[in-house]
Design a protein around this motif. Structure first.
Motif, short mmCIF file in Angstrom:
data_model
loop_
_atom_site.label_atom_id
_atom_site.label_comp_id
_atom_site.label_asym_id
_atom_site.label_seq_id
_atom_site.Cartn_x
_atom_site.Cartn_y
_atom_site.Cartn_z
N ILE A 462 0.87 -1.18 0.00
CA ILE A 462 0.00 0.00 0.00
C ILE A 462 0.90 1.22 0.00
N MET A 463 0.87 1.98 -1.08
CA MET A 463 1.68 3.19 -1.23
C MET A 463 0.84 4.39 -0.82
N PHE A 496 -4.12 0.08 10.08
CA PHE A 496 -3.41 -1.20 9.96
C PHE A 496 -2.62 -1.44 11.24
N PRO A 497 -3.29 -1.75 12.36
CA PRO A 497 -2.60 -1.80 13.67
C PRO A 497 -1.58 -2.93 13.79
N MET A 498 -1.71 -4.00 13.00
CA MET A 498 -0.80 -5.14 13.14
C MET A 498 0.22 -5.21 12.01
N SER A 499 0.29 -4.18 11.17
CA SER A 499 1.16 -4.19 10.00
C SER A 499 2.34 -3.26 10.19
N ILE A 504 9.32 6.33 3.64
CA ILE A 504 10.42 6.16 2.70
C ILE A 504 10.84 7.47 2.05
N GLY A 505 10.15 8.57 2.35
CA GLY A 505 10.49 9.87 1.80
C GLY A 505 9.89 10.96 2.65
N GLY A 506 9.98 12.19 2.19
CA GLY A 506 9.44 13.30 2.98
C GLY A 506 7.98 13.13 3.31
N ILE A 511 2.94 0.70 3.39
CA ILE A 511 2.43 -0.27 4.37
C ILE A 511 2.53 -1.66 3.74
N ILE A 512 3.14 -2.60 4.48
CA ILE A 512 3.15 -4.01 4.08
C ILE A 512 2.31 -4.76 5.11
N PRO A 513 1.07 -5.14 4.76
CA PRO A 513 0.15 -5.73 5.76
C PRO A 513 0.68 -7.03 6.32
N SER A 514 0.36 -7.27 7.61
CA SER A 514 0.65 -8.56 8.23
C SER A 514 -0.25 -9.63 7.61
#
Length: 597
Positions: A462-463, A496-499, A504-506, A511-514
């Protein structure tokens, strides 16, 4: 007349008697030492092997229990995250029903692959619903064909259930997750042990979540384990009050520790494991030994075998060594006597000693230092040996000092390595938002690429991009821009509380989900969208609200060959959404690209 000496006055005779005596003593000592040493080695080997077997099988069983604990704890955390407050869950019946409906897939996913599991459930407490005559939860039970089916179970039935003291009242009273003792459930005609976690909000128990394990199936599996020819395994209570075998399950009287007569190492019965020792005991006149480990549920996993069976190989080796040692001692003494009788010149002994000294062996036997030529030579040899030995000891002391300095240097290097590891861990955290930084993101991407190559990857990306950050900085200052970044981070972490969230920038986040949230990614994206919509309605001024563009992409193993391909799809989707938000807000910006705003 020529003076003749007695038989015992000749050097050869004395040397012969000395050698025979020394060989006899050394042979006896060697035999005793070997018997003791090999006996101890074989004994310890048998002990270690038995404990290792018990540890390995106990680890297998503990793994299954840990999977059950993880499943219950994860479902408890998920349930608690769905409850806004105590009054809402008590008064809103639809909220309770919605949580139960949403938990069905999670319960089935966590239980279907474990054959020991009999049932799984989530029930609201009577404190929340009262003893009403309706379902306030869900109860899955394994049918005779192995499939899970939903069993109706009302709140009133909980209060009347004869075994509710185990799976319902006990965890609530404890206020934490517990493993129950084995108990009989007449509704399914089986013995169970349960792992139950209460969900407690503001000191009030809201729900109980648990998994029941078929104790009979567990004992059946334990009964299939064997050790050697006569060894077997069983489970017993932590205090030893009951030993559980599948054939004895359900009997009125169960064998306990009190019926065993402890012989050796009985103090280990109160420990968590026997580790490197065996407990020796008598049961019904049979000499036996046991090893055990304590499982996660507090029960002890025991391996038993006969004392003679365990040490049979040791006894055979000891007898064989005694016979071989006696034969070797007799042969050695005969050979020594024969050789000594042929020695007539004591100087040959001195020559032999000189040769041994030349080879580095200073423990040589010299003729007695009498007042004759041989004695003088023997004395000179002894003095030379003492000097050489002294010098050798000095060299060994110097080498020991060098080794000590090397060890200290190695400890210093180890500390420096530990410091470097600590500094590297700090380098993974973004100092402003306290989420993972770009360096951590790059390492994670590399790890996922390795999983893709191995064929085990399953993930989504997720970007996210904070809109209008430059405008906020230009209008209100960089301090306000930093606060906007922190608020954006809080929104992403709440959705996304568990992810894992990366900056990565300003103004860019990833997000990389669990695995748990990956399975319900659409629901979490919907939550994020709702939170951003609330932000949009909070103010008409785009610099005083949080606006985030985001795009998501799911890894497709048939088309994607790297993490970067999935990342670029998510980035493209985010960019398209950003353009729509700019158009919706009537924001035109300047000549820079939309990504810069």
């Amino acid at each position: 007349m020529k003076k003749t000496g007695s038989f015992f006055s000749s050097i050869s005779t004395k040397l012969m008697m000395l050698i025979i005596s020394v060989i006899f003593v050394l042979s006896a000592c060697l035999m005793i030492i070997c018997i003791l040493f090999m006996g101890n080695v074989l004994t310890q080997g048998a002990v270690t092997q038995m404990n290792l077997f018990c540890d390995e099988r106990g680890s297998d069983l503990d793994t299954e229990l840990l999977r059950i604990e993880d499943a219950v704890n994860s479902l408890s955390k998920w349930t608690e995250s769905r409850i806004p407050d105590l009054d809402s869950i008590r008064e809103d019946e639809s909220l309770r029903a919605r949580i139960i409906d949403e938990s069905d897939d999670l319960i089935m996913f966590m239980t279907e692959s474990n054959d020991f599991i009999q049932s799984a459930y989530i029930h609201y407490t009577i404190d929340i619903t009262g003893p009403v005559d309706r379902d306030e939860g869900t109860y899955y039970s394994r049918d005779t064909d192995g499939t899970f089916k939903t069993i109706p179970f009302t709140q009133q039935e909980i209060a009347e259930d004869p075994v509710s003291e185990f799976w319902y009242y006990a965890p609530i009273k404890a206020g934490k997750a517990i493993w129950t003792n084995p108990y009989y459930d007449g509704s399914i005609d089986d013995y169970l042990i349960s792992y139950v976690q209460p969900v407690i909000i503001d000191g009030t128990p809201v729900a109980v979540i648990g998994i029941d394990v078929s104790f009979s199936r567990l004992l059946t599996w334990v009964d299939t384990l064997s050790y050697g020819e006569t060894g077997y395994m069983y489970l017993k209570e932590a205090d030893g009050s009951a030993h559980y075998h599948i054939d004895d399950l359900g009997k009125e009287h169960l064998h306990g520790d009190a019926e065993d007569e402890l012989v050796e190492h009985g103090e280990l019965m109160t420990q968590d494991r026997t580790t490197d020792t065996l407990i020796r005991y008598n049961y019904l006149g049979r000499d036996r030994v046991m090893a055990f480990v304590t499982l996660r549920n507090g029960m002890k996993f025991v391996l038993c075998d006969g004392h003679d069976s365990i040490y049979r190989e040791r006894d055979r080796v000891v007898i064989l060594m005694v016979v071989v040692s006696v034969i070797m001692a007799g042969v050695s003494m005969g050979v020594a006597a024969f050789i000594s009788l042929r020695i007539t010149d004591p100087l040959r002994k001195i020559a032999s000693a000189a040769n041994e000294i030349g080879e580095g062996n200073y423990d040589v036997v010299l003729p007695p230092e009498k007042n004759d030529e041989v004695g003088e030579v023997s004395r000179s040899f002894r003095l030379a040996i003492d000097k050489i030995r002294s010098r050798s000891e000095n060299i060994r002391a110097h080498v020991a000092a060098q080794n000590e300095r090397i060890e200290k240097d190695a400890q210093t290097l180890k500390k420096q390595e530990d410091d470097l590891v600590s500094m590297r861990n700090l380098a993974y955290i973004d100092s402003l938002t306290n989420v993972k930084n770009k360096h951590a993101f790059e390492d994670t991407a590399s790890y996922i690429d390795e999983q893709i190559k191995a064929g085990t990857a399953e993930f989504a990306v997720i970007m996210c991009d904070l809109n209008y950050l430059k405008l906020i900085n230009d209008t209100h200052g960089h301090q306000e821009g930093d606060r906007a970044l922190k608020k954006a981070t809080k929104i992403l972490c709440k959705a996304f509380p568990m992810s894992t969230v990366f900056r990565i920038g300003g103004d860019e986040f990833v997000i990389i989900p669990s695995m748990l949230e990956y399975a319900r990614i659409a629901e979490h994206l919907s939550t994020l969208k709702m939170m951003l919509e609330q932000q949009r309605k909070s103010s008409d001024d785009i610099t005083k609200r949080i606006s985030i563009s985001y795009g998501s992409a799911i890894f497709d193993r048939d088309y994607d060959h790297s993490f970067q391909e999935v990342f670029e799809r998510a980035d493209k989707q985010m960019y398209e959404q950003k353009q729509k938000i700019h158009a919706q807000d009537g924001f035109k910006g300047d000549n820079r690209t939309a990504r810069d705003t």
